[in-house]
Design an enzyme around this catalytic site. Structure first.
Site, PDB file in Angstrom:
ATOM      1  N   ALA A  39     -10.234 -10.018  -2.089  1.00  0.00           N
ATOM      2  CA  ALA A  39      -9.063  -9.148  -1.930  1.00  0.00           C
ATOM      3  C   ALA A  39      -8.256  -9.151  -3.218  1.00  0.00           C
ATOM      4  O   ALA A  39      -8.375 -10.055  -4.042  1.00  0.00           O
ATOM      5  CB  ALA A  39      -8.191  -9.643  -0.778  1.00  0.00           C
ATOM      6  N   THR A  82      -3.863 -12.288   6.426  1.00  0.00           N
ATOM      7  CA  THR A  82      -2.586 -12.922   6.099  1.00  0.00           C
ATOM      8  C   THR A  82      -1.546 -12.696   7.196  1.00  0.00           C
ATOM      9  O   THR A  82      -1.626 -11.698   7.926  1.00  0.00           O
ATOM     10  CB  THR A  82      -2.065 -12.332   4.768  1.00  0.00           C
ATOM     11  OG1 THR A  82      -0.704 -12.678   4.598  1.00  0.00           O
ATOM     12  CG2 THR A  82      -2.139 -10.806   4.757  1.00  0.00           C
ATOM     13  N   ASP A  83      -0.559 -13.574   7.250  1.00  0.00           N
ATOM     14  CA  ASP A  83       0.555 -13.372   8.198  1.00  0.00           C
ATOM     15  C   ASP A  83       1.467 -12.231   7.755  1.00  0.00           C
ATOM     16  O   ASP A  83       2.299 -11.765   8.545  1.00  0.00           O
ATOM     17  CB  ASP A  83       1.370 -14.670   8.357  1.00  0.00           C
ATOM     18  CG  ASP A  83       2.018 -15.154   7.063  1.00  0.00           C
ATOM     19  OD1 ASP A  83       1.747 -14.593   5.985  1.00  0.00           O
ATOM     20  OD2 ASP A  83       2.815 -16.124   7.135  1.00  0.00           O
ATOM     21  N   GLU A  84       1.308 -11.774   6.490  1.00  0.00           N
ATOM     22  CA  GLU A  84       2.239 -10.761   5.979  1.00  0.00           C
ATOM     23  C   GLU A  84       2.088  -9.424   6.693  1.00  0.00           C
ATOM     24  O   GLU A  84       2.973  -8.575   6.633  1.00  0.00           O
ATOM     25  CB  GLU A  84       2.072 -10.612   4.461  1.00  0.00           C
ATOM     26  CG  GLU A  84       2.261 -11.949   3.777  1.00  0.00           C
ATOM     27  CD  GLU A  84       2.455 -11.878   2.280  1.00  0.00           C
ATOM     28  OE1 GLU A  84       2.849 -10.829   1.761  1.00  0.00           O
ATOM     29  OE2 GLU A  84       2.197 -12.911   1.626  1.00  0.00           O
ATOM     30  N   TYR A 142       0.509  -4.567  -0.547  1.00  0.00           N
ATOM     31  CA  TYR A 142      -0.480  -5.624  -0.252  1.00  0.00           C
ATOM     32  C   TYR A 142      -0.648  -5.799   1.247  1.00  0.00           C
ATOM     33  O   TYR A 142      -1.760  -5.715   1.784  1.00  0.00           O
ATOM     34  CB  TYR A 142      -0.042  -6.955  -0.898  1.00  0.00           C
ATOM     35  CG  TYR A 142      -0.769  -8.162  -0.333  1.00  0.00           C
ATOM     36  CD1 TYR A 142      -2.140  -8.317  -0.508  1.00  0.00           C
ATOM     37  CD2 TYR A 142      -0.086  -9.144   0.392  1.00  0.00           C
ATOM     38  CE1 TYR A 142      -2.817  -9.420   0.032  1.00  0.00           C
ATOM     39  CE2 TYR A 142      -0.751 -10.240   0.931  1.00  0.00           C
ATOM     40  CZ  TYR A 142      -2.115 -10.373   0.749  1.00  0.00           C
ATOM     41  OH  TYR A 142      -2.779 -11.447   1.285  1.00  0.00           O
ATOM     42  N   LYS A 146      -3.872  -5.041   3.766  1.00  0.00           N
ATOM     43  CA  LYS A 146      -4.520  -6.065   4.599  1.00  0.00           C
ATOM     44  C   LYS A 146      -4.452  -5.653   6.071  1.00  0.00           C
ATOM     45  O   LYS A 146      -5.396  -5.860   6.835  1.00  0.00           O
ATOM     46  CB  LYS A 146      -3.853  -7.432   4.395  1.00  0.00           C
ATOM     47  CG  LYS A 146      -4.068  -8.060   3.034  1.00  0.00           C
ATOM     48  CD  LYS A 146      -5.517  -8.419   2.726  1.00  0.00           C
ATOM     49  CE  LYS A 146      -6.032  -9.569   3.540  1.00  0.00           C
ATOM     50  NZ  LYS A 146      -7.396  -9.983   3.082  1.00  0.00           N
ATOM     51  N   ARG A 174      12.646  -9.190  -5.529  1.00  0.00           N
ATOM     52  CA  ARG A 174      11.457  -8.348  -5.350  1.00  0.00           C
ATOM     53  C   ARG A 174      11.849  -7.148  -4.459  1.00  0.00           C
ATOM     54  O   ARG A 174      12.504  -7.356  -3.428  1.00  0.00           O
ATOM     55  CB  ARG A 174      10.390  -9.205  -4.675  1.00  0.00           C
ATOM     56  CG  ARG A 174       9.191  -8.461  -4.151  1.00  0.00           C
ATOM     57  CD  ARG A 174       8.299  -9.387  -3.324  1.00  0.00           C
ATOM     58  NE  ARG A 174       7.501 -10.283  -4.127  1.00  0.00           N
ATOM     59  CZ  ARG A 174       6.749 -11.264  -3.627  1.00  0.00           C
ATOM     60  NH1 ARG A 174       6.700 -11.475  -2.320  1.00  0.00           N
ATOM     61  NH2 ARG A 174       6.037 -12.042  -4.415  1.00  0.00           N
TER      62      ARG A 174
HETATM   63  P1  NAD Z   1      -7.244 -14.652  -5.077  1.00  0.00           P
HETATM   64  O1  NAD Z   1      -6.548 -13.452  -5.616  1.00  0.00           O
HETATM   65  O2  NAD Z   1      -7.005 -15.983  -5.699  1.00  0.00           O
HETATM   66  O3  NAD Z   1      -8.835 -14.424  -5.119  1.00  0.00           O
HETATM   67  C1  NAD Z   1      -9.441 -13.222  -4.746  1.00  0.00           C
HETATM   68  C2  NAD Z   1     -10.890 -13.270  -5.181  1.00  0.00           C
HETATM   69  O4  NAD Z   1     -11.511 -12.043  -4.769  1.00  0.00           O
HETATM   70  C3  NAD Z   1     -11.075 -13.363  -6.701  1.00  0.00           C
HETATM   71  O5  NAD Z   1     -12.086 -14.290  -7.000  1.00  0.00           O
HETATM   72  C4  NAD Z   1     -11.512 -11.957  -7.103  1.00  0.00           C
HETATM   73  O6  NAD Z   1     -12.345 -11.938  -8.251  1.00  0.00           O
HETATM   74  C5  NAD Z   1     -12.255 -11.510  -5.859  1.00  0.00           C
HETATM   75  N1  NAD Z   1     -12.282 -10.049  -5.719  1.00  0.00           N
HETATM   76  C6  NAD Z   1     -11.244  -9.180  -5.839  1.00  0.00           C
HETATM   77  N2  NAD Z   1     -11.669  -7.924  -5.655  1.00  0.00           N
HETATM   78  C7  NAD Z   1     -13.010  -8.002  -5.376  1.00  0.00           C
HETATM   79  C8  NAD Z   1     -13.995  -7.038  -5.077  1.00  0.00           C
HETATM   80  N3  NAD Z   1     -13.712  -5.731  -5.026  1.00  0.00           N
HETATM   81  N4  NAD Z   1     -15.258  -7.456  -4.845  1.00  0.00           N
HETATM   82  C9  NAD Z   1     -15.561  -8.790  -4.905  1.00  0.00           C
HETATM   83  N5  NAD Z   1     -14.669  -9.734  -5.210  1.00  0.00           N
HETATM   84  C10 NAD Z   1     -13.387  -9.344  -5.432  1.00  0.00           C
HETATM   85  O7  NAD Z   1      -6.897 -14.657  -3.523  1.00  0.00           O
HETATM   86  P2  NAD Z   1      -6.689 -15.890  -2.546  1.00  0.00           P
HETATM   87  O8  NAD Z   1      -5.299 -16.352  -2.631  1.00  0.00           O
HETATM   88  O9  NAD Z   1      -7.806 -16.840  -2.747  1.00  0.00           O
HETATM   89  O10 NAD Z   1      -6.849 -15.148  -1.139  1.00  0.00           O
HETATM   90  C11 NAD Z   1      -8.129 -15.028  -0.519  1.00  0.00           C
HETATM   91  C12 NAD Z   1      -7.952 -14.276   0.785  1.00  0.00           C
HETATM   92  O11 NAD Z   1      -7.037 -14.979   1.625  1.00  0.00           O
HETATM   93  C13 NAD Z   1      -7.362 -12.873   0.606  1.00  0.00           C
HETATM   94  O12 NAD Z   1      -8.018 -12.014   1.503  1.00  0.00           O
HETATM   95  C14 NAD Z   1      -5.906 -13.037   0.984  1.00  0.00           C
HETATM   96  O13 NAD Z   1      -5.387 -11.835   1.528  1.00  0.00           O
HETATM   97  C15 NAD Z   1      -5.979 -14.118   2.039  1.00  0.00           C
HETATM   98  N6  NAD Z   1      -4.789 -14.969   2.180  1.00  0.00           N
HETATM   99  C16 NAD Z   1      -4.220 -15.562   1.086  1.00  0.00           C
HETATM  100  C17 NAD Z   1      -3.115 -16.402   1.251  1.00  0.00           C
HETATM  101  C18 NAD Z   1      -2.466 -17.107   0.081  1.00  0.00           C
HETATM  102  O14 NAD Z   1      -1.426 -17.732   0.248  1.00  0.00           O
HETATM  103  N7  NAD Z   1      -3.048 -17.072  -1.105  1.00  0.00           N
HETATM  104  C19 NAD Z   1      -2.595 -16.609   2.525  1.00  0.00           C
HETATM  105  C20 NAD Z   1      -3.200 -15.988   3.623  1.00  0.00           C
HETATM  106  C21 NAD Z   1      -4.312 -15.179   3.431  1.00  0.00           C
HETATM  107  P1  TYD Z   2       4.256 -15.640  -3.597  1.00  0.00           P
HETATM  108  O1  TYD Z   2       3.698 -16.951  -4.006  1.00  0.00           O
HETATM  109  O2  TYD Z   2       4.076 -14.467  -4.504  1.00  0.00           O
HETATM  110  O3  TYD Z   2       3.658 -15.325  -2.150  1.00  0.00           O
HETATM  111  P2  TYD Z   2       4.068 -14.167  -1.083  1.00  0.00           P
HETATM  112  O4  TYD Z   2       4.851 -13.123  -1.746  1.00  0.00           O
HETATM  113  O5  TYD Z   2       2.711 -13.684  -0.678  1.00  0.00           O
HETATM  114  O6  TYD Z   2       4.804 -14.872   0.009  1.00  0.00           O
HETATM  115  O7  TYD Z   2       5.797 -15.821  -3.328  1.00  0.00           O
HETATM  116  C1  TYD Z   2       6.259 -16.783  -2.398  1.00  0.00           C
HETATM  117  C2  TYD Z   2       7.760 -16.614  -2.290  1.00  0.00           C
HETATM  118  O8  TYD Z   2       8.347 -16.983  -3.543  1.00  0.00           O
HETATM  119  C3  TYD Z   2       8.185 -15.177  -2.028  1.00  0.00           C
HETATM  120  O9  TYD Z   2       9.322 -15.186  -1.182  1.00  0.00           O
HETATM  121  C4  TYD Z   2       8.566 -14.656  -3.400  1.00  0.00           C
HETATM  122  C5  TYD Z   2       9.107 -15.890  -4.087  1.00  0.00           C
HETATM  123  N1  TYD Z   2       8.910 -15.936  -5.578  1.00  0.00           N
HETATM  124  C6  TYD Z   2       9.991 -16.248  -6.400  1.00  0.00           C
HETATM  125  O10 TYD Z   2      11.135 -16.480  -5.913  1.00  0.00           O
HETATM  126  N2  TYD Z   2       9.787 -16.301  -7.745  1.00  0.00           N
HETATM  127  C7  TYD Z   2       8.566 -16.036  -8.304  1.00  0.00           C
HETATM  128  O11 TYD Z   2       8.450 -16.067  -9.555  1.00  0.00           O
HETATM  129  C8  TYD Z   2       7.464 -15.735  -7.449  1.00  0.00           C
HETATM  130  C9  TYD Z   2       6.095 -15.453  -8.012  1.00  0.00           C
HETATM  131  C10 TYD Z   2       7.688 -15.711  -6.072  1.00  0.00           C
END
Ligand code: NAD
Ligand code: TYD
Length: 352
Positions: A82, A133-135, A159, A163, A291
């Site tokens: 993603a 995601t919970d978002e 985003y 999702k 934001r």
């Molecule tokens: P990330 O951005 O770190 O990694 C995404 C990966 O997907 C990367 O390796 C990228 O190269 C790959 N990718 C992107 N587009 C692609 C495509 N078209 N084809 C193949 N590969 C592709 O993301 P993450 O934080 O590891 O999140 C992974 C999943 O978990 C996502 O679906 C995200 O929505 C979900 N998620 C993330 C969080 C969080 O806090 N990071 C929380 C809940 C859910």
């Molecule tokens: P983030 O890690 O981008 O995750 P998400 O937006 O998916 O929750 O941000 C987490 C929280 O932190 C969000 O409320 C936005 C805030 N934030 C800052 O206050 N400063 C920053 O520089 C960033 C990247 C996020």
């Protein structure tokens, strides 16, 4: 038997692949496009491990996905791939529509063709697990109950909207074509290999670099933090014990205001690597412009996964934040590599 993982070179995907193979489970075919967020260095500990086959490619390439399914006959496809950063989705939503919506659609089509061509027994065993995601649920008021799986979808950013669309497609493919799907909706993750555009690694990185620690708006936005290893264990549990077509929320019961999260990280850093000038890292905190459309509060009701599947998180932020700070301190070279080049252009665009 193998499993096919998409996005396994990103933050959560790489942790999942590493943990899965460390547990001695089946070999993994890992399909990743290697966008700015994907990094083969995250998988360097698997060099020479024949249980990990990396394929560089796009989930939008349905022919490639069909070929991988036919060739490797995995028992499951777990979709992590993603575009995942809210701020980037605000600047440039197009890639989010392409990968998160079209990409999930292409995966579902490839899986639909695949399960139509395998035996009934193989089909009964096959799983498409969609990591979300919970978002998608939107933003909570201070007194609202935490997000249950029955909460109405109200995504607020490009985003989360992309999702949400992908979740709806997954649901529809189960309802219409009886595709054997599972969906997980998880709260904010943190831990090793997280790209320093997200709050926690960005704060650690900026603190150590002597840069401002940017806090959006008043810093009172609440997130429900979960250690990435706990998210990975939840996905493994849902894969094995989840009921087909069901949605499982994953969270750590750890709601914290961003300001408190940043202060906790500063305090851990003060202990682990005190500033050379004897001052506190918290002095680097800087309030910056909020934001647009910033969601105020996320919180997960994780009763369903606890009661049905028996999963519970093992880390608290107090233990997990400490482990995470230590990982970033111990992996300075990884941070240096990922923060060179295009990362600088992003930081300039977002914070200046
Ligand atoms: P990330 O951005 O770190 O990694 C995404 C990966 O997907 C990367 O390796 C990228 O190269 C790959 N990718 C992107 N587009 C692609 C495509 N078209 N084809 C193949 N590969 C592709 O993301 P993450 O934080 O590891 O999140 C992974 C999943 O978990 C996502 O679906 C995200 O929505 C979900 N998620 C993330 C969080 C969080 O806090 N990071 C929380 C809940 C859910
Ligand atoms: P983030 O890690 O981008 O995750 P998400 O937006 O998916 O929750 O941000 C987490 C929280 O932190 C969000 O409320 C936005 C805030 N934030 C800052 O206050 N400063 C920053 O520089 C960033 C990247 C996020």
């Amino acid at each position: 038997m193998t499993i096919l993982v998409t996005g396994g070179a990103g933050f959560i995907g790489a942790n999942f692949v590493i943990d899965w193979l460390a547990a001695g489970l089946e070999p993994i075919v890992n399909l990743d496009k290697l966008t700015y967020a994907g990094n083969l260095e995250n998988l360097s500990s698997l060099k020479g491990n024949s249980s990990h086959v990396f394929v560089r490619g796009d989930i939008c390439d349905q022919g490639l996905v069909e070929k991988l399914l036919a060739e490797h006959k995995p028992r499951a496809l777990i979709n992590f791939a993603a575009e995942s950063h809210v701020d980037r989705s605000i600047h440039a939503p197009e890639d989010f529509i392409q990968t998160n919506i079209i990409g999930t659609f292409r995966l579902l089509e490839a899986v639909r063709a695949h399960v139509g061509a395998i035996s009934d027994a193989e089909k009964a065993a096959f799983r498409f697990l969609h990591v979300s995601t919970d978002e998608v649920y939107g933003s909570l008021l201070p007194t609202d109950p935490a997000f249950a799986e029955t909460k109405r979808y109200e995504p607020n950013s490009p985003y989360s909207a992309s999702k949400a669309a992908s979740d709806h497609l997954v649901r529809a493919y189960h309802h219409t074509y009886h595709l054997p799907v599972l969906t997980t909706n998880c709260s904010n993750n943190y831990g090793p290999y997280q790209f320093p555009e997200k709050l926690i690694p960005l704060i650690i990185h900026n603190a150590l670099a002597g840069k401002p620690l940017p806090i959006y708006g008043d810093g009172q936005q609440i997130r429900d933090w979960l250690y990435v290893g706990d998210h990975c264990s939840a996905i493994r549990a849902v894969l094995e014990r989840g009921r087909l077509g069901e949605v499982y929320n994953i969270g750590g019961n750890n709601e914290r205001a961003n300001l408190d999260t940043v202060k906790s990280l500063c305090a851990i850093l003060d202990g682990a690597k005190p500033r050379a000038d004897g001052k506190k890292y918290a002095e680097q905190m800087t309030f910056v412009k909020d934001r647009p459309g910033h969601d105020r509060r996320y919180a997960i009701d994780a009763c369903k996964i606890a009661n049905e599947i028996g999963w519970r998180p093992s880390e608290t932020p107090d233990s997990g934040f400490g482990k995470t700070v230590k990982w970033y301190l111990d992996n300075d070279a990884w941070v240096k590599n990922v923060t060179s080049g295009t990362y600088r252009a992003w930081v300039t665009k977002q914070y200046q």
